[in-house]
Design a protein around this motif. Structure first.
Motif, PDB file in Angstrom:
ATOM      1  N   HIS A  99      41.546  16.972  40.311  1.00  0.00           N
ATOM      2  CA  HIS A  99      40.352  16.406  40.953  1.00  0.00           C
ATOM      3  C   HIS A  99      39.239  16.331  39.909  1.00  0.00           C
ATOM      4  O   HIS A  99      38.267  17.088  39.944  1.00  0.00           O
ATOM      5  N   THR A 153      39.068  12.712  41.438  1.00  0.00           N
ATOM      6  CA  THR A 153      40.501  12.482  41.540  1.00  0.00           C
ATOM      7  C   THR A 153      40.963  12.007  40.174  1.00  0.00           C
ATOM      8  O   THR A 153      40.190  11.390  39.432  1.00  0.00           O
ATOM      9  N   THR A 199      46.403  11.860  44.600  1.00  0.00           N
ATOM     10  CA  THR A 199      45.349  12.870  44.629  1.00  0.00           C
ATOM     11  C   THR A 199      44.141  12.323  45.360  1.00  0.00           C
ATOM     12  O   THR A 199      43.521  11.356  44.898  1.00  0.00           O
ATOM     13  N   THR A 214      40.246  12.115  46.709  1.00  0.00           N
ATOM     14  CA  THR A 214      38.965  12.540  46.170  1.00  0.00           C
ATOM     15  C   THR A 214      38.431  13.747  46.932  1.00  0.00           C
ATOM     16  O   THR A 214      38.703  13.910  48.126  1.00  0.00           O
TER      17      THR A 214
END
Length: 353
Positions: free
Chosen positions: A229, A235, A276, A278
């Motif tokens: 992150h 991300t 991934t 945010t």
């Protein structure tokens, strides 16, 4: 066509990997760079990437917004894009597996947040199945369990609406409304959903201070979370298997849907890997993970501390878990709260009412 004159600011960059616990995160934080993306049809400004085609315009954004909130695009006239992507929830729906689509059946994945997508140049959806926004929009628009739209009927509806017909004619040069124009307009609107004015951003810009608890949480974030992150967008725009399940697909009857990135790449290393998400506005985007299995941030931290399930494609750095004391948890969660962009939420919630 007029250029899109409204100015946006965004921290369109990603910082380096985490500092060690002994280092002062405030002193090491590099100078923040705010970009003003003055959108032009002939000039691509650094900080706000314009696609090679479907250049953003004021009229295109207005049309895209109208389409985004129009339930008449769906087959039953009741489901819009905003049904699953509500502004007050940072453009999510607060449900793990929603059933408010046309069919009433539960979806197989949770609705992800859809802001700051201008910087997501590839790999959209949880498994990266769409290469750009223009292709992504056709998915929920036509899926039988979501909006279930018949594109020919959508075009007929738009052609019979004088206001829509005038707007499409002003923006697009084809001389007639086409289904591709629908997703192009919606994409223009989505690219302007920019969240960049949280307390964290004001702290980085030296406009507001952090509490001691938030500062401690920031340092814990740098140590434990920033590799995936990464600061800026929060991300890495990539895909990871984070040990949610020991075997894939899970559930086994959904082969193809619950294999993660593997469904797209057929690479065994991508089995169980998902995009991934945010961390921005994370207080508003529960439940968490691709299937919404965790209702709270504490449950997420429980997973990373003692719930990781080892499987063949698990990232090796995750197998040891992330151990946090109760005080450290509170600090980390306090920092995550600083990523809430209330101005962004109020702006878009207000404009939709």
């Amino acid at each position: 066509m007029k250029t899109f004159s409204k100015l946006f600011l965004f921290t369109g960059f990603i910082l380096a990997w985490a500092c060690s616990p002994e280092e002062d995160p405030i002193e090491l934080a590099p100078e923040i760079h705010y970009y003003i993306p003055k959108i032009s049809h002939t000039l691509q400004v650094a900080g706000f990437p314009q696609p090679e085609r479907n250049i953003t315009s004021e009229e295109g954004v207005a049309l895209g917004k109208k389409l985004f909130f129009d339930p008449n695009l769906s087959s039953n006239g009741k489901v819009s894009c905003a049904t699953c992507h509500s502004p007050e929830l940072a453009f999510t729906d607060g449900i793990n597996l929603a059933d408010h689509g046309v069919s009433g059946k539960k979806l197989h994945r949770s609705a992800p947040a859809i802001f700051n997508l201008a910087w997501q140049s590839d790999g959209l959806f949880w498994d990266g199945g769409a290469h750009d926004l223009e292709s992504l929009n056709f998915g929920p628009l036509t899926h039988s369990d979501e909006m279930d739209a018949n594109l020919d009927e959508v075009v007929t509806y738009l052609e019979n609406d004088n206001e829509y017909k005038q707007q499409f004619g002003l923006i697009f040069s084809e001389g007639r409304i086409e289904s591709a124009q629908v997703t192009r307009a919606i994409s223009q609107y989505l690219r302007t959903l920019i969240s960049q004015d949280s307390k964290y951003d004001r702290w980085k810009g030296k406009e507001e201070g952090f509490t001691e608890l938030e500062l401690n949480g920031y340092q814990l974030y740098q140590k434990n979370c920033s590799s995936c992150h990464r600061e800026g967008l929060f991300t890495d725009r990539s895909f990871h298997n984070n040990g949610l399940d020991s075997e894939y697909p899970n559930p086994p009857e959904l082969e193809g849907l619950y294999q993660g990135r593997y469904r797209i790449t057929s690479n065994p290393e991508d089995m169980g890997a998902y995009k991934t998400p945010t961390l921005r506005n994370i207080y508003l985007t529960a439940p968490y993970m691709h299937d919404g299995r965790f209702e709270t941030l504490d449950e997420v931290l429980d997973h990373y501390q003692n719930g990781i399930q080892v499987n063949e494609s698990l990232a090796s750095q995750l197998t040891s878990g992330i151990s946090l004391s109760q005080n450290e948890r509170e600090a980390l969660i306090a920092f995550l709260g600083s990523l809430t962009d209330s101005i962004f939420i109020k702006q878009h919630h207000h404009l939709t009412n």
